[in-house]
Motif scaffolding. Structure first.
Motif, mmCIF file in Angstrom:
data_model
loop_
_atom_site.group_PDB
_atom_site.id
_atom_site.type_symbol
_atom_site.label_atom_id
_atom_site.label_comp_id
_atom_site.label_asym_id
_atom_site.label_seq_id
_atom_site.Cartn_x
_atom_site.Cartn_y
_atom_site.Cartn_z
ATOM 1 N N TYR A 28 -8.481 1.910 -29.443
ATOM 2 C CA TYR A 28 -9.630 1.464 -30.394
ATOM 3 C C TYR A 28 -9.823 0.095 -30.828
ATOM 4 O O TYR A 28 -8.903 -0.880 -30.405
ATOM 5 C CB TYR A 28 -9.369 2.204 -31.849
ATOM 6 C CG TYR A 28 -9.173 3.567 -31.747
ATOM 7 C CD1 TYR A 28 -10.415 4.516 -31.763
ATOM 8 C CD2 TYR A 28 -8.053 4.280 -31.602
ATOM 9 C CE1 TYR A 28 -10.371 5.787 -31.847
ATOM 10 C CE2 TYR A 28 -8.073 5.777 -31.301
ATOM 11 C CZ TYR A 28 -9.109 6.430 -31.491
ATOM 12 O OH TYR A 28 -9.128 8.096 -31.441
ATOM 13 N N THR A 40 -11.491 11.372 -36.049
ATOM 14 C CA THR A 40 -12.171 11.206 -35.062
ATOM 15 C C THR A 40 -12.088 12.263 -34.097
ATOM 16 O O THR A 40 -12.934 12.975 -33.532
ATOM 17 C CB THR A 40 -12.093 9.772 -34.487
ATOM 18 O OG1 THR A 40 -12.547 8.711 -35.362
ATOM 19 C CG2 THR A 40 -12.995 9.450 -33.295
ATOM 20 N N ALA A 41 -10.770 12.408 -33.664
ATOM 21 C CA ALA A 41 -10.648 13.748 -32.706
ATOM 22 C C ALA A 41 -10.839 14.984 -33.211
ATOM 23 O O ALA A 41 -11.366 15.896 -32.350
ATOM 24 C CB ALA A 41 -9.047 13.544 -32.451
ATOM 25 N N HIS A 42 -10.713 15.395 -34.460
ATOM 26 C CA HIS A 42 -11.267 16.406 -34.969
ATOM 27 C C HIS A 42 -12.663 16.488 -34.973
ATOM 28 O O HIS A 42 -13.076 17.740 -34.667
ATOM 29 C CB HIS A 42 -10.450 16.770 -36.264
ATOM 30 C CG HIS A 42 -11.032 17.649 -37.289
ATOM 31 N ND1 HIS A 42 -10.492 19.087 -36.820
ATOM 32 C CD2 HIS A 42 -12.106 18.134 -38.037
ATOM 33 C CE1 HIS A 42 -11.157 20.014 -37.677
ATOM 34 N NE2 HIS A 42 -11.915 19.443 -38.298
ATOM 35 N N ALA A 43 -13.284 15.525 -35.425
ATOM 36 C CA ALA A 43 -14.708 15.721 -35.344
ATOM 37 C C ALA A 43 -15.189 15.837 -33.745
ATOM 38 O O ALA A 43 -16.248 16.589 -33.661
ATOM 39 C CB ALA A 43 -15.514 14.344 -36.037
ATOM 40 N N LYS A 44 -14.744 15.248 -32.917
ATOM 41 C CA LYS A 44 -15.468 15.389 -31.668
ATOM 42 C C LYS A 44 -14.738 16.820 -31.132
ATOM 43 O O LYS A 44 -15.826 17.509 -30.440
ATOM 44 C CB LYS A 44 -14.434 14.387 -30.606
ATOM 45 C CG LYS A 44 -15.133 13.013 -30.824
ATOM 46 C CD LYS A 44 -14.260 11.919 -30.035
ATOM 47 C CE LYS A 44 -15.045 10.528 -29.953
ATOM 48 N NZ LYS A 44 -14.069 9.459 -28.958
ATOM 49 N N SER A 45 -13.706 17.228 -31.357
ATOM 50 C CA SER A 45 -13.407 18.607 -30.978
ATOM 51 C C SER A 45 -14.545 19.651 -31.639
ATOM 52 O O SER A 45 -14.862 20.732 -30.785
ATOM 53 C CB SER A 45 -12.129 19.032 -31.393
ATOM 54 O OG SER A 45 -11.146 18.222 -30.713
ATOM 55 N N GLU A 46 -14.829 19.346 -32.875
ATOM 56 C CA GLU A 46 -15.907 20.431 -33.478
ATOM 57 C C GLU A 46 -17.118 20.233 -32.822
ATOM 58 O O GLU A 46 -17.784 21.432 -32.568
ATOM 59 C CB GLU A 46 -15.923 19.989 -35.067
ATOM 60 C CG GLU A 46 -14.701 20.130 -35.901
ATOM 61 C CD GLU A 46 -14.513 21.875 -35.938
ATOM 62 O OE1 GLU A 46 -15.486 22.667 -36.179
ATOM 63 O OE2 GLU A 46 -13.343 22.270 -35.982
ATOM 64 N N LYS A 47 -17.544 19.055 -32.542
ATOM 65 C CA LYS A 47 -18.886 19.009 -31.801
ATOM 66 C C LYS A 47 -18.691 19.786 -30.306
ATOM 67 O O LYS A 47 -19.711 20.203 -29.929
ATOM 68 C CB LYS A 47 -18.853 17.548 -31.734
ATOM 69 C CG LYS A 47 -20.599 17.245 -31.037
ATOM 70 C CD LYS A 47 -20.377 15.615 -30.887
ATOM 71 C CE LYS A 47 -21.820 15.374 -30.147
ATOM 72 N NZ LYS A 47 -21.654 14.646 -28.797
ATOM 73 N N TRP A 48 -17.693 19.328 -29.844
ATOM 74 C CA TRP A 48 -17.658 19.918 -28.371
ATOM 75 C C TRP A 48 -17.545 21.357 -28.489
ATOM 76 O O TRP A 48 -18.196 22.312 -27.647
ATOM 77 C CB TRP A 48 -16.309 19.486 -27.672
ATOM 78 C CG TRP A 48 -16.333 18.121 -27.162
ATOM 79 C CD1 TRP A 48 -17.621 17.342 -27.048
ATOM 80 C CD2 TRP A 48 -15.588 17.225 -26.920
ATOM 81 N NE1 TRP A 48 -17.264 16.160 -26.748
ATOM 82 C CE2 TRP A 48 -15.970 16.026 -26.773
ATOM 83 C CE3 TRP A 48 -13.985 17.275 -27.275
ATOM 84 C CZ2 TRP A 48 -15.177 14.784 -26.454
ATOM 85 C CZ3 TRP A 48 -13.235 16.334 -27.158
ATOM 86 C CH2 TRP A 48 -13.808 14.962 -26.694
ATOM 87 N N GLU A 51 -21.178 22.711 -29.054
ATOM 88 C CA GLU A 51 -21.891 22.738 -27.862
ATOM 89 C C GLU A 51 -21.219 23.905 -26.923
ATOM 90 O O GLU A 51 -22.323 24.495 -26.118
ATOM 91 C CB GLU A 51 -21.670 21.328 -27.111
ATOM 92 C CG GLU A 51 -22.155 20.082 -27.873
ATOM 93 C CD GLU A 51 -21.805 18.784 -27.313
ATOM 94 O OE1 GLU A 51 -20.923 18.762 -26.437
ATOM 95 O OE2 GLU A 51 -22.259 17.992 -27.625
#
Length: 59
Positions: A28, A40-48, A51
């Protein structure tokens, strides 16, 4: 200088101070970004996940 979040110790580490055997998230650009690494990792996982559901037609 890069910052890393160590999930073993729940602390922020700087570039040269990191232990290569540690579980690190990063790099970072700022200490604040590293401190928020889990969010951040949690938000990216939710987005993926969303998708994937859209791709598979489950949404």
């Amino acid at each position: 200088m890069a910052y890393w979040y160590n999930v073993d110790t729940n602390s922020v580490e700087q570039g040269g101070e990191t232990n290569s055997k540690s579980y690190l998230l990063g790099p970072y650009a700022t200490e604040a970004e590293a401190r928020n690494a889990l969010d951040t990792a949690h938000a990216k996982s939710e987005k993926w996940d969303e998708e994937d559901r859209e791709f598979e037609g489950d949404n």
